[in-house]
Scaffold this active site. Structure first.
Site, short mmCIF file in Angstrom:
data_model
loop_
_atom_site.label_atom_id
_atom_site.label_comp_id
_atom_site.label_asym_id
_atom_site.label_seq_id
_atom_site.Cartn_x
_atom_site.Cartn_y
_atom_site.Cartn_z
N GLU A 1 31.51 -4.50 -11.23
CA GLU A 1 32.01 -3.26 -11.14
C GLU A 1 32.92 -3.35 -9.88
OE1 GLU A 1 28.70 -1.66 -7.72
OE2 GLU A 1 28.25 -1.51 -9.75
N HIS B 1 27.26 2.57 -5.83
CA HIS B 1 26.96 1.46 -5.08
C HIS B 1 27.78 1.41 -3.69
CE1 HIS B 1 24.55 -0.99 -8.26
NE2 HIS B 1 23.89 -0.08 -7.44
N TYR C 1 19.79 -2.43 -17.58
CA TYR C 1 18.80 -2.12 -18.65
C TYR C 1 19.36 -1.73 -19.88
CZ TYR C 1 16.53 -0.97 -14.07
OH TYR C 1 15.93 -1.26 -12.96
N ILE D 1 14.11 -5.06 -2.40
CA ILE D 1 14.32 -4.02 -3.50
C ILE D 1 14.89 -2.69 -2.64
CG2 ILE D 1 13.23 -2.09 -5.05
CD1 ILE D 1 13.33 -5.09 -6.13
N THR D 2 14.54 -2.42 -1.49
CA THR D 2 14.99 -1.51 -0.57
C THR D 2 16.63 -1.36 -0.46
OG1 THR D 2 13.09 -1.97 0.65
CG2 THR D 2 14.70 -0.21 1.56
N GLU D 3 16.73 -0.10 -0.62
CA GLU D 3 18.43 0.32 -0.65
C GLU D 3 18.55 0.86 0.90
OE1 GLU D 3 19.72 3.02 -3.45
OE2 GLU D 3 18.04 4.12 -3.38
N THR E 1 0.87 -1.02 -0.11
CA THR E 1 -0.10 0.07 -0.17
C THR E 1 0.83 1.06 0.04
OG1 THR E 1 -0.13 -0.09 2.35
CG2 THR E 1 -1.83 -1.03 1.11
N GLY E 2 2.28 1.25 0.12
CA GLY E 2 2.93 2.41 -0.03
C GLY E 2 3.30 2.77 -1.35
N LYS E 3 3.73 4.05 -1.57
CA LYS E 3 3.64 4.55 -2.84
C LYS E 3 4.50 3.67 -3.93
CE LYS E 3 5.50 8.90 -5.38
NZ LYS E 3 6.50 9.78 -5.21
N GLN E 4 5.65 3.07 -3.55
CA GLN E 4 6.52 2.20 -4.41
C GLN E 4 5.66 0.80 -4.62
OE1 GLN E 4 9.47 3.10 -6.05
NE2 GLN E 4 9.08 5.27 -5.29
#
Length: 288
Positions: free
Chosen positions: A208, A246, A158, A95-97, A16-19
């Protein structure tokens, strides 16, 4: 395909959060099998037709087939959500950073204890073109094919996926392992899964600067795997000791420099691209 297939039935934690709302809509539109979502205190609501429950335990009572979770929850609260998911599901994607590093260490250890596959934190997620995505990637650049892709960087994923798809190869599955210093599944684990996947013929590993994960994976691959691996290491021009992008991308000494990694990868039989667009050129060469 690996990790995400027709049998994946997922929960969105923080739906229910924005993301959570935005990406649930995107995942549902891509035909991902999103069974339910969690948001404590908001049971009974729906988000894009997906029912909301207070907990995964409640969901499992109604939908015992649920076996995966994707977490869109603010960093301070991720640990509790991850523990809840890991204790009951086979696949958990964070997903959270910007998680506190001690939380990440505890989450990774807890996942090992429960034999749960953990992707992230700080990952764009997983996409299996034609099946679904548990992540935040733009779907239109991912065409179905036989190249397995594993990466530490979302943006680079991507760019390269778009080039591979445009060249007519396409992808079996793309996995972001996460850009933080402490993450769940490693490059080595994912390479092994692609090796055992009959639908994957070539593997692309996007690394990387910082750490030695790509080098360890390449050494393992030389000793244990048979499929060709193409790699690109981002950060050739990064100065020593400076953190770049990162949290995991910091060079200490010469071990983590891009040039050092490239030389070691080549010594283990990996095809190394100097720029991302070289990946398609190498694919052309090894598939002729």
């Amino acid at each position: 395909m690996i990790l995400l297939d027709e049998n994946t039935k997922a929960v969105v934690q923080g739906i229910t959060g924005k993301q959570g709302r935005f990406h649930t809509k995107e995942m549902v539109e891509y035909n991902t099998n999103i069974v339910a979502g969690t948001s404590p205190g908001k049971a009974g609501q729906t988000v894009d037709g997906v029912p909301v429950y207070n907990s995964i335990e409640e969901i499992k009572q109604k939908h015992p087939e649920v076996n995966a979770s994707i977490i869109f929850i603010p960093a301070p609260f991720v640990k509790d959500a991850a523990f809840e998911a890991i204790s009951q599901l086979d696949l958990v994607i964070i997903i959270t950073e910007h998680l506190p590093i001690h939380d990440s260490m505890e989450i990774v250890e807890y996942a090992k204890q429960h034999n749960t596959t953990l992707i992230g934190p700080n990952t764009p997620g997983i996409i299996t073109p034609g099946v679904g995505k548990l992540g935040i990637m733009p779907t239109h650049i991912f065409k179905k094919g036989k190249v397995g892709l594993v990466s530490r960087s979302g943006t680079l994923t991507y760019e390269v996926a778009s080039q591979i798809s445009a060249a007519g190869y396409g992808l079996s599955t793309a996995v972001g392992v996460g850009g933080d210093p402490v993450t769940g599944e490693s490059f080595t684990n994912i390479l092994e899964k692609f090796e055992n996947d009959p639908e994957t013929e070539q593997i692309v590993m996007l690394g990387e600067i910082g750490g030695i994960a790509e080098v360890k994976a390449a050494k393992y691959a030389q000793e244990n795997l048979t499929k060709p691996i193409i790699s690109f290491i981002a950060g050739v021009s990064a100065p020593l000791g400076k953190r770049m992008g990162h949290a995991g991308a910091i060079i200490e000494g010469t071990d983590g420099t891009a040039q050092n990694k490239k030389e070691l990868l080549k010594s283990y039989g990996v095809h190394v691209a100097d720029i991302p667009s070289d990946i398609v050129t190498i694919l052309n060469e090894i598939t002729e």
